[in-house]
Design a protein around this motif. Structure first.
Motif, short mmCIF file in Angstrom:
data_model
loop_
_atom_site.label_atom_id
_atom_site.label_comp_id
_atom_site.label_asym_id
_atom_site.label_seq_id
_atom_site.Cartn_x
_atom_site.Cartn_y
_atom_site.Cartn_z
N THR A 1 -2.20 -11.76 -4.99
CA THR A 1 -2.82 -11.77 -3.66
C THR A 1 -4.08 -12.62 -3.60
OG1 THR A 1 -4.10 -9.78 -4.15
CG2 THR A 1 -1.94 -9.47 -3.11
N ASN A 2 -4.25 -13.56 -4.53
CA ASN A 2 -5.44 -14.42 -4.55
C ASN A 2 -6.74 -13.63 -4.53
OD1 ASN A 2 -3.86 -16.74 -4.58
ND2 ASN A 2 -3.70 -16.74 -2.35
N ASN A 3 -6.85 -12.70 -5.47
CA ASN A 3 -8.05 -11.88 -5.68
C ASN A 3 -8.36 -10.92 -4.53
OD1 ASN A 3 -8.50 -13.01 -8.22
ND2 ASN A 3 -9.65 -14.70 -7.34
N THR A 4 -7.37 -10.57 -3.73
CA THR A 4 -7.56 -9.58 -2.68
C THR A 4 -7.07 -8.23 -3.19
OG1 THR A 4 -7.17 -11.24 -0.99
CG2 THR A 4 -6.98 -8.95 -0.32
N ILE A 5 -7.95 -7.26 -3.21
CA ILE A 5 -7.58 -5.93 -3.68
C ILE A 5 -6.95 -5.17 -2.52
CG2 ILE A 5 -8.44 -3.78 -4.67
CD1 ILE A 5 -8.65 -6.33 -6.47
N ARG A 6 -5.73 -4.67 -2.71
CA ARG A 6 -5.02 -3.98 -1.63
C ARG A 6 -5.10 -2.46 -1.74
NH1 ARG A 6 -2.19 -7.02 1.92
NH2 ARG A 6 -1.52 -9.05 1.22
N ILE A 7 -5.25 -1.93 -2.95
CA ILE A 7 -5.29 -0.47 -3.08
C ILE A 7 -6.53 -0.05 -3.86
CG2 ILE A 7 -2.78 -0.27 -3.01
CD1 ILE A 7 -3.08 0.62 -6.04
N GLN A 8 -6.89 1.21 -3.70
CA GLN A 8 -7.99 1.80 -4.44
C GLN A 8 -7.42 2.68 -5.55
OE1 GLN A 8 -11.17 0.95 -3.80
NE2 GLN A 8 -10.34 -0.40 -2.24
N PHE A 9 -8.29 3.14 -6.44
CA PHE A 9 -7.87 3.94 -7.59
C PHE A 9 -7.20 5.24 -7.15
CE2 PHE A 9 -8.78 6.88 -11.16
CZ PHE A 9 -8.07 6.21 -12.14
N ASP A 10 -7.67 5.87 -6.07
CA ASP A 10 -7.08 7.13 -5.64
C ASP A 10 -5.62 6.97 -5.21
OD1 ASP A 10 -7.90 5.72 -3.39
OD2 ASP A 10 -8.37 7.51 -2.24
N THR A 11 -5.28 5.84 -4.61
CA THR A 11 -3.89 5.57 -4.23
C THR A 11 -3.04 5.34 -5.48
OG1 THR A 11 -4.73 4.53 -2.23
CG2 THR A 11 -2.41 4.20 -2.73
N PHE A 12 -3.62 4.68 -6.48
CA PHE A 12 -2.94 4.48 -7.76
C PHE A 12 -2.61 5.84 -8.40
CE2 PHE A 12 -3.19 3.76 -12.39
CZ PHE A 12 -2.26 2.74 -12.54
N ILE A 13 -3.57 6.76 -8.36
CA ILE A 13 -3.35 8.09 -8.94
C ILE A 13 -2.27 8.85 -8.16
CG2 ILE A 13 -4.45 10.35 -9.34
CD1 ILE A 13 -5.20 8.16 -11.38
N LEU A 14 -2.25 8.70 -6.84
CA LEU A 14 -1.18 9.34 -6.06
C LEU A 14 0.19 8.82 -6.47
CD1 LEU A 14 -2.69 9.39 -2.46
CD2 LEU A 14 -2.22 11.35 -3.94
N ALA A 15 0.28 7.53 -6.74
CA ALA A 15 1.55 6.95 -7.20
C ALA A 15 1.92 7.50 -8.57
CB ALA A 15 1.46 5.43 -7.22
N LEU A 16 0.94 7.65 -9.45
CA LEU A 16 1.21 8.25 -10.77
C LEU A 16 1.71 9.68 -10.62
CD1 LEU A 16 -1.75 7.08 -13.04
CD2 LEU A 16 0.62 6.32 -13.11
N ASP A 17 1.07 10.43 -9.74
CA ASP A 17 1.51 11.81 -9.47
C ASP A 17 2.95 11.84 -8.98
OD1 ASP A 17 -0.99 12.75 -10.16
OD2 ASP A 17 -1.67 12.99 -8.09
N PHE A 18 3.28 10.94 -8.08
CA PHE A 18 4.64 10.86 -7.55
C PHE A 18 5.64 10.55 -8.67
CE2 PHE A 18 8.02 8.09 -5.85
CZ PHE A 18 8.69 9.02 -5.06
N LEU A 19 5.32 9.58 -9.51
CA LEU A 19 6.22 9.22 -10.61
C LEU A 19 6.40 10.38 -11.58
CD1 LEU A 19 5.01 5.59 -11.36
CD2 LEU A 19 7.09 6.27 -10.16
N TYR A 20 5.32 11.11 -11.84
CA TYR A 20 5.41 12.27 -12.73
C TYR A 20 6.26 13.38 -12.10
CZ TYR A 20 3.98 15.98 -15.89
OH TYR A 20 3.98 17.01 -16.79
N MET A 21 6.07 13.61 -10.80
CA MET A 21 6.83 14.67 -10.12
C MET A 21 8.33 14.38 -10.09
SD MET A 21 4.51 16.02 -6.95
CE MET A 21 4.39 14.45 -6.16
N ILE A 22 8.71 13.12 -9.98
CA ILE A 22 10.15 12.82 -9.94
C ILE A 22 10.72 12.61 -11.35
CG2 ILE A 22 10.08 11.93 -7.59
CD1 ILE A 22 10.32 9.09 -8.77
N LYS B 1 0.81 -1.21 0.00
CA LYS B 1 0.00 0.00 0.00
C LYS B 1 0.84 1.27 0.00
CE LYS B 1 -3.98 -2.03 2.25
NZ LYS B 1 -4.95 -1.89 3.33
N THR B 2 2.14 1.14 -0.19
CA THR B 2 3.01 2.32 -0.19
C THR B 2 3.19 2.87 -1.61
OG1 THR B 2 5.03 1.02 -0.44
CG2 THR B 2 4.29 1.50 1.82
N ILE B 3 3.37 4.16 -1.69
CA ILE B 3 3.54 4.83 -2.98
C ILE B 3 4.78 4.30 -3.70
CG2 ILE B 3 3.91 7.08 -4.09
CD1 ILE B 3 1.08 6.71 -2.92
N ILE B 4 5.84 4.02 -2.99
CA ILE B 4 7.08 3.51 -3.59
C ILE B 4 6.83 2.17 -4.29
CG2 ILE B 4 9.42 2.68 -3.09
CD1 ILE B 4 9.22 5.68 -2.84
#
Length: 87
Positions: free
Chosen positions: A46-67, A12-15
């Motif tokens: 993860t055997n069909n277990t969802i660990r993150i939501q779309f908003d966390t995915f977008i935060l990770a995209l933002d982070f990748l774009y910023m760096i 669940k971490t951005i990294i």
């Protein structure tokens, strides 16, 4: 949220999410196709277990774009290649 702690699982971490996104971006993709590929990867691991939501995915995209490791234009995103030989 950026790095794991004793109360936050590493999946669940951005990294970690950012690293997985970079592994998905072998060719230019839309945000929705990258999200679908990420979800398939996550469900498989993860055997069909969802660990993150779309908003966390977008935060990770933002982070990748910023760096500066991904670019976005005309509804497509891709990994930036750094082929500079004169460091």
């Amino acid at each position: 949220m950026l790095t794991p702690t004793k109360n936050l699982h590493e999946d669940k971490t951005i990294i970690k999410i950012g690293a997985r996104i970079l592994s998905i971006l072998t060719s230019p993709k839309t945000v929705s196709s990258a999200w679908n590929a990420y979800m398939k990867m996550q469900e498989k691991e993860t055997n069909n277990t969802i660990r993150i939501q779309f908003d966390t995915f977008i935060l990770a995209l933002d982070f990748l774009y910023m760096i500066g490791v991904i670019e976005y234009k005309d509804d497509l995103m891709w990994r930036v290649t750094n082929d500079k030989k004169d460091f």
